[in-house]
Design an enzyme around this catalytic site. Sequence first.
Site, PDB file in Angstrom:
ATOM      1  CG  ASP A 182      -1.300   0.940   2.147  1.00 39.60           C
ATOM      2  OD1 ASP A 182      -2.251   1.790   0.651  1.00 39.60           O
ATOM      3  OD2 ASP A 182      -1.944   1.875   2.568  1.00 39.60           O
TER       4      ASP A 182
ATOM      5  CG  ASP B  90      -1.771   7.654   1.006  1.00 40.55           C
ATOM      6  OD1 ASP B  90      -0.831   8.826   0.809  1.00 40.55           O
ATOM      7  OD2 ASP B  90      -1.220   7.422  -0.118  1.00 40.55           O
TER       8      ASP B  90
ATOM      9  CG  ASP C 284      -2.130   2.107   6.914  1.00 42.18           C
ATOM     10  OD1 ASP C 284      -2.112   1.773   5.494  1.00 42.18           O
ATOM     11  OD2 ASP C 284      -2.688   2.932   7.142  1.00 42.18           O
TER      12      ASP C 284
END
Length: 260
Positions: free
Chosen positions: A26, A28, A210
């Site tokens: 991922d 961000d 996250d």
Amino acid sequence: MPHLLNIWPNLQGRLQSARPIILLFDYDGTLTPIVSRPELAVLSETTRQLLVQLHAGPRFLVGFVSGRALCDLRQRVNVPGAIYAGNHGLEMEGLDEPFFHPGAAQLRPLLEPIHAQLESELSNNQGVLVENKGLTLSVHYRLTPEEQVGQVEKAFQTVVDQANQSGDFRVTYGKKVLELRPNVGWDKGKAIARIIQGQPDTALPMFFGDDATDEAGFDTVQESGGIAVCVGPPRQPTRALHRLDTPAEVAQTLTLLLRS
């Protein structure tokens, strides 16, 4: 849930025998820290060079699976020849053939009027950013005063309920972001499965994420015999079986992979 760096010696044999290792990330909150506005999330040159070196070698295949639009993701990461999956994998490049989900493409024209309506309804709320990413739409409210958060969420839901009576879209939730996505049975897990399917049976997939939208990817990778790593505090609920605390530790892991 063990910290990945603490058990790294136990993984060495597995990593050394795998060909190739599929490294998926991922963006961000994983490669870059969470910031107040999406445009402020800048990948460090040190991390980018580590990713470039990994992808250039014979042992690693590097890819990025993000909620960002594909063109935005590619420009920010800038690892030549890597796999890029934008809008949660609804659009992908770097595989044998580019992928653009046909169902999402059909719904694309419906997003612009919803985008305009949300901008109008949320214009009086401080710190709100409404982002049309072509195939999905996001409302970011990290800069919104806490006393206005409820208003933002209620206004978002009201507009979506009115515009989505046919059920063409679905709402998902991230870290201070509300997302409207095509209701086409697609997510990061499906996108990652598509990437894994094109690789040899000996491949070892690893996925670093996250947020809640990464959970489907964690499931897919672990079901494929790979390693899923949640980046964030240890108390965070997740289906990933390994963790790192920060994007800085992700960069540490990249260095260890280069040396493995």
